[in-house]
Design a protein around this motif. Structure first.
Motif, short mmCIF file in Angstrom:
data_model
loop_
_atom_site.label_atom_id
_atom_site.label_comp_id
_atom_site.label_asym_id
_atom_site.label_seq_id
_atom_site.Cartn_x
_atom_site.Cartn_y
_atom_site.Cartn_z
N CYS A 21 -20.29 -44.39 -25.61
CA CYS A 21 -20.05 -43.40 -24.55
C CYS A 21 -18.80 -43.77 -23.74
CB CYS A 21 -21.27 -43.18 -23.67
SG CYS A 21 -21.71 -44.51 -22.59
N VAL B 292 -16.00 -43.35 -14.58
CA VAL B 292 -17.44 -43.52 -14.37
C VAL B 292 -17.70 -44.54 -13.27
CG1 VAL B 292 -17.69 -45.27 -16.21
CG2 VAL B 292 -19.67 -43.90 -15.53
N VAL C 183 -17.97 -39.13 -13.66
CA VAL C 183 -19.32 -39.40 -14.17
C VAL C 183 -20.01 -40.32 -13.18
CG1 VAL C 183 -20.66 -40.37 -16.08
CG2 VAL C 183 -18.49 -39.20 -16.56
N ILE D 33 -23.63 -42.17 -12.33
CA ILE D 33 -24.91 -42.56 -12.94
C ILE D 33 -25.71 -43.36 -11.93
CG2 ILE D 33 -26.03 -43.82 -14.81
CD1 ILE D 33 -23.36 -43.59 -16.37
N ILE E 64 -27.69 -38.69 -14.34
CA ILE E 64 -26.28 -38.71 -14.72
C ILE E 64 -25.67 -37.37 -14.34
CG2 ILE E 64 -24.61 -38.95 -16.61
CD1 ILE E 64 -26.91 -40.36 -18.20
N ILE F 77 -22.03 -35.18 -14.56
CA ILE F 77 -20.66 -35.08 -15.05
C ILE F 77 -20.06 -33.80 -14.46
CG2 ILE F 77 -21.15 -36.43 -17.12
CD1 ILE F 77 -21.12 -33.89 -18.75
N THR G 132 -29.57 -45.19 -21.16
CA THR G 132 -28.57 -44.51 -20.34
C THR G 132 -27.34 -44.18 -21.17
OG1 THR G 132 -29.37 -45.60 -18.34
CG2 THR G 132 -27.13 -44.70 -18.27
N LEU H 89 -26.02 -40.44 -21.89
CA LEU H 89 -24.65 -40.07 -21.51
C LEU H 89 -23.88 -39.56 -22.72
CD1 LEU H 89 -22.39 -39.79 -19.50
CD2 LEU H 89 -21.95 -42.25 -19.71
#
Length: 166
Positions: free
Chosen positions: A9, A20, A94, A96, A121, A123, A150, A154
């Motif tokens: 990912c 992220v 992103v 999380i 999560i 996005i 996770t 993702l």
């Protein structure tokens, strides 16, 4: 150690030119470490916050005490707020968040046993994943499984969004 799913990912995040960031409770920095150990970390990873205790969630990430009291610090509702509030600290695409129960002594009960983990999560364009799963094993095993899961979630989420819509 970065899992295969986090490495995969991370590559997809880099391909989409995204960033992220993470907010972690039960995983206590393990997810951040996994992202930091990927080949694409310098391109994609902004950082993370460890908010293990409820008071840290309240004071640092401004989670209302009444939300924690109503749902507990390890809940889908709190996990969603953690992900949403990451943008206060990071200009991330992103976001999380993970909370959960890796050992006895927290908010576990019959319908939320030890091993229950919540993953949220977000996005771009309002696309998100809210996930609850119960893992078994030692606290370390539960954490490792949650981090790997996770990454899988993702990857699936990123696959559902075209590069042009992100």
């Amino acid at each position: 150690m970065a899992t295969e799913s986090i490495i995969l990912c991370s590559r997809r995040i880099a391909e989409k030119h995204l960033k992220v960031a993470v907010a972690e409770s039960a995983t206590a920095g393990r997810l951040a470490t996994a992202f930091a150990l990927t080949p694409d970390s310098g391109q994609i990873f902004l950082g993370g916050l460890v908010c293990y205790d409820a008071c840290t969630k309240e004071e640092l990430l401004n989670i209302p005490p009444e939300i924690i009291e109503k749902f507990t610090a390890e809940s889908a509702e709190v996990t969603q707020l953690l992900a949403e509030r990451l943008t206060k600290f990071f200009k991330t695409d992103v976001a999380i968040a993970i909370t959960g129960l890796t050992s006895p002594g927290g908010s576990e009960k019959e319908d939320k046993p030890v091993g229950t983990m919540f993953i949220h999560i977000k996005i771009p364009n309002g696309v998100y994943c809210a996930h609850r799963e119960v893992f078994s094993g030692t606290p370390e095993t539960i954490i490792n499984k949650a981090v790997a899961r996770t990454g899988e979630l993702l990857c699936n989420l990123l696959d559902s969004v075209s590069t042009t819509s992100v």
